[in-house]
Motif scaffolding. Structure first.
Motif, PDB file in Angstrom:
ATOM      1  N   GLU A  60      -0.317 130.354  51.247  1.00 25.79           N
ATOM      2  CA  GLU A  60       0.334 129.782  52.432  1.00 25.79           C
ATOM      3  C   GLU A  60       0.391 128.260  52.432  1.00 25.79           C
ATOM      4  O   GLU A  60       1.025 127.647  53.295  1.00 25.79           O
ATOM      5  N   LEU A  61      -0.262 127.600  51.497  1.00 22.96           N
ATOM      6  CA  LEU A  61      -0.297 126.134  51.479  1.00 22.96           C
ATOM      7  C   LEU A  61       1.088 125.490  51.380  1.00 22.96           C
ATOM      8  O   LEU A  61       1.376 124.552  52.133  1.00 22.96           O
ATOM      9  N   PRO A  62       1.970 125.928  50.469  1.00 18.22           N
ATOM     10  CA  PRO A  62       3.247 125.220  50.323  1.00 18.22           C
ATOM     11  C   PRO A  62       4.123 125.202  51.574  1.00 18.22           C
ATOM     12  O   PRO A  62       4.719 124.169  51.892  1.00 18.22           O
ATOM     13  N   VAL A  63       4.214 126.310  52.287  1.00 15.66           N
ATOM     14  CA  VAL A  63       5.110 126.335  53.439  1.00 15.66           C
ATOM     15  C   VAL A  63       4.607 125.405  54.553  1.00 15.66           C
ATOM     16  O   VAL A  63       5.397 124.731  55.223  1.00 15.66           O
ATOM     17  N   VAL A  64       3.306 125.320  54.731  1.00 16.14           N
ATOM     18  CA  VAL A  64       2.765 124.413  55.750  1.00 16.14           C
ATOM     19  C   VAL A  64       2.868 122.964  55.269  1.00 16.14           C
ATOM     20  O   VAL A  64       3.197 122.063  56.045  1.00 16.14           O
ATOM     21  N   ALA A  65       2.643 122.729  53.981  1.00 12.85           N
ATOM     22  CA  ALA A  65       2.835 121.383  53.431  1.00 12.85           C
ATOM     23  C   ALA A  65       4.286 120.936  53.614  1.00 12.85           C
ATOM     24  O   ALA A  65       4.554 119.779  53.951  1.00 12.85           O
ATOM     25  N   GLN A  66       5.213 121.851  53.425  1.00 10.76           N
ATOM     26  CA  GLN A  66       6.627 121.528  53.600  1.00 10.76           C
ATOM     27  C   GLN A  66       6.933 121.177  55.056  1.00 10.76           C
ATOM     28  O   GLN A  66       7.661 120.225  55.333  1.00 10.76           O
ATOM     29  N   ALA A  67       6.373 121.922  55.982  1.00 11.98           N
ATOM     30  CA  ALA A  67       6.586 121.631  57.402  1.00 11.98           C
ATOM     31  C   ALA A  67       6.047 120.249  57.760  1.00 11.98           C
ATOM     32  O   ALA A  67       6.681 119.497  58.508  1.00 11.98           O
ATOM     33  N   LEU A  68       4.890 119.894  57.213  1.00 14.44           N
ATOM     34  CA  LEU A  68       4.321 118.565  57.475  1.00 14.44           C
ATOM     35  C   LEU A  68       5.165 117.465  56.840  1.00 14.44           C
ATOM     36  O   LEU A  68       5.409 116.424  57.455  1.00 14.44           O
ATOM     37  N   ALA A  69       5.621 117.692  55.619  1.00 12.94           N
ATOM     38  CA  ALA A  69       6.472 116.703  54.952  1.00 12.94           C
ATOM     39  C   ALA A  69       7.756 116.481  55.764  1.00 12.94           C
ATOM     40  O   ALA A  69       8.211 115.345  55.922  1.00 12.94           O
ATOM     41  N   ALA A  70       8.304 117.550  56.301  1.00 13.51           N
ATOM     42  CA  ALA A  70       9.521 117.442  57.109  1.00 13.51           C
ATOM     43  C   ALA A  70       9.273 116.677  58.413  1.00 13.51           C
ATOM     44  O   ALA A  70      10.214 116.130  59.002  1.00 13.51           O
ATOM     45  N   GLN A  71       8.022 116.621  58.848  1.00 14.47           N
ATOM     46  CA  GLN A  71       7.662 115.884  60.065  1.00 14.47           C
ATOM     47  C   GLN A  71       7.325 114.426  59.789  1.00 14.47           C
ATOM     48  O   GLN A  71       6.875 113.708  60.676  1.00 14.47           O
ATOM     49  N   LEU A 101       4.060 123.643  45.902  1.00 16.31           N
ATOM     50  CA  LEU A 101       3.601 122.292  46.248  1.00 16.31           C
ATOM     51  C   LEU A 101       4.376 121.229  45.472  1.00 16.31           C
ATOM     52  O   LEU A 101       4.676 120.162  46.002  1.00 16.31           O
ATOM     53  N   THR A 102       4.724 121.536  44.234  1.00 14.65           N
ATOM     54  CA  THR A 102       5.553 120.605  43.454  1.00 14.65           C
ATOM     55  C   THR A 102       6.910 120.440  44.111  1.00 14.65           C
ATOM     56  O   THR A 102       7.427 119.316  44.226  1.00 14.65           O
ATOM     57  N   ARG A 103       7.492 121.537  44.553  1.00 15.03           N
ATOM     58  CA  ARG A 103       8.784 121.463  45.247  1.00 15.03           C
ATOM     59  C   ARG A 103       8.707 120.609  46.499  1.00 15.03           C
ATOM     60  O   ARG A 103       9.604 119.811  46.778  1.00 15.03           O
ATOM     61  N   VAL A 104       7.657 120.781  47.263  1.00 16.65           N
ATOM     62  CA  VAL A 104       7.492 119.976  48.482  1.00 16.65           C
ATOM     63  C   VAL A 104       7.482 118.490  48.126  1.00 16.65           C
ATOM     64  O   VAL A 104       8.191 117.690  48.738  1.00 16.65           O
ATOM     65  N   ALA A 105       6.694 118.125  47.132  1.00 17.26           N
ATOM     66  CA  ALA A 105       6.596 116.714  46.736  1.00 17.26           C
ATOM     67  C   ALA A 105       7.951 116.161  46.304  1.00 17.26           C
ATOM     68  O   ALA A 105       8.355 115.076  46.744  1.00 17.26           O
ATOM     69  N   LEU A 106       8.646 116.892  45.474  1.00 16.83           N
ATOM     70  CA  LEU A 106       9.920 116.403  44.947  1.00 16.83           C
ATOM     71  C   LEU A 106      11.041 116.454  45.982  1.00 16.83           C
ATOM     72  O   LEU A 106      11.826 115.507  46.094  1.00 16.83           O
ATOM     73  N   ASP A 107      11.127 117.539  46.735  1.00 14.42           N
ATOM     74  CA  ASP A 107      12.203 117.680  47.713  1.00 14.42           C
ATOM     75  C   ASP A 107      12.085 116.686  48.858  1.00 14.42           C
ATOM     76  O   ASP A 107      13.090 116.247  49.410  1.00 14.42           O
ATOM     77  N   HIS A 108      10.855 116.327  49.226  1.00 17.09           N
ATOM     78  CA  HIS A 108      10.637 115.441  50.376  1.00 17.09           C
ATOM     79  C   HIS A 108      10.197 114.032  49.979  1.00 17.09           C
ATOM     80  O   HIS A 108       9.988 113.195  50.854  1.00 17.09           O
ATOM     81  N   GLN A 109      10.016 113.785  48.709  1.00 14.75           N
ATOM     82  CA  GLN A 109       9.491 112.506  48.219  1.00 14.75           C
ATOM     83  C   GLN A 109       8.229 112.119  48.986  1.00 14.75           C
ATOM     84  O   GLN A 109       8.091 111.012  49.503  1.00 14.75           O
ATOM     85  N   VAL A 110       7.313 113.064  49.045  1.00 10.18           N
ATOM     86  CA  VAL A 110       6.046 112.857  49.728  1.00 10.18           C
ATOM     87  C   VAL A 110       4.920 113.128  48.738  1.00 10.18           C
ATOM     88  O   VAL A 110       5.045 113.982  47.857  1.00 10.18           O
TER      89      VAL A 110
END
Length: 162
Positions: A60-71, A101-110
């Motif tokens: 469940e880590l990536p989806v919550v990381a993505q939500a935070l990155a989007a915020q 998690l890699t996708r979150v970092a790259l997609d959001h530049q976070v």
């Protein structure tokens, strides 16, 4: 940033960064150590009010990381532990967490701190959890890496002059 060869890194001032820790709840003792290490790093790097969110497991880590990155968070530290068992479940969860998690970092530049322990047994996890007697503190290390990276990204976005 593991064991021998890890860079000597001094904390930098990250008071202006918005940072979060997302931590799984499986393997409570290990996770408590990882979270404590991450929180200690946040203090050393002068992050004033880091957010802490708990999720059921590493998957469940990536989806919550993505939500935070989007915020608009500048750094998200993902903490989890997966211990190999007798089925391929270990491989699926480790791959999904890493890829997500890699996708979150790259997609959001976070900056995403990767504090997911992928261990063959519980003792390996305990050795890396930052507990008394542990050889390493991966919670601290993942947080330090994320905050340093977030500071670099912020500098680049402001117009880094190399």
């Amino acid at each position: 940033m593991s064991g021998p060869g890890a860079p000597a890194q001094k904390p930098i001032d990250c008071h202006d960064l918005r940072a979060a820790i997302v931590a799984a709840t499986w393997h409570e003792e290990v996770m408590d150590g990882l979270v404590a290490g991450a929180q200690e790093a946040m203090r050393h790097y002068q992050v004033e009010a880091p957010t802490l969110i708990r999720v059921p497991g590493t998957f469940e880590l990536p989806v919550v990381a993505q939500a935070l990155a989007a915020q608009g968070y500048d750094a998200v530290v993902a903490l989890g532990v997966v211990i190999r068992g007798d089925t391929p479940h270990f491989d699926y969860v480790c791959s999904a967490a890493t890829d997500g998690l890699t996708r979150v970092a790259l997609d959001h530049q976070v900056a995403v701190g990767f504090g997911v322990l992928t261990c063959d047994n519980e003792q390996q996890a305990l050795d890396r959890a930052g507990l008394e007697g542990s050889r390493e503190d991966k919670g601290y290390e993942a947080t330090a890496a994320a905050l340093s990276t977030a500071a670099t990204i912020k500098t680049i976005k402001r117009g880094y002059d190399a």
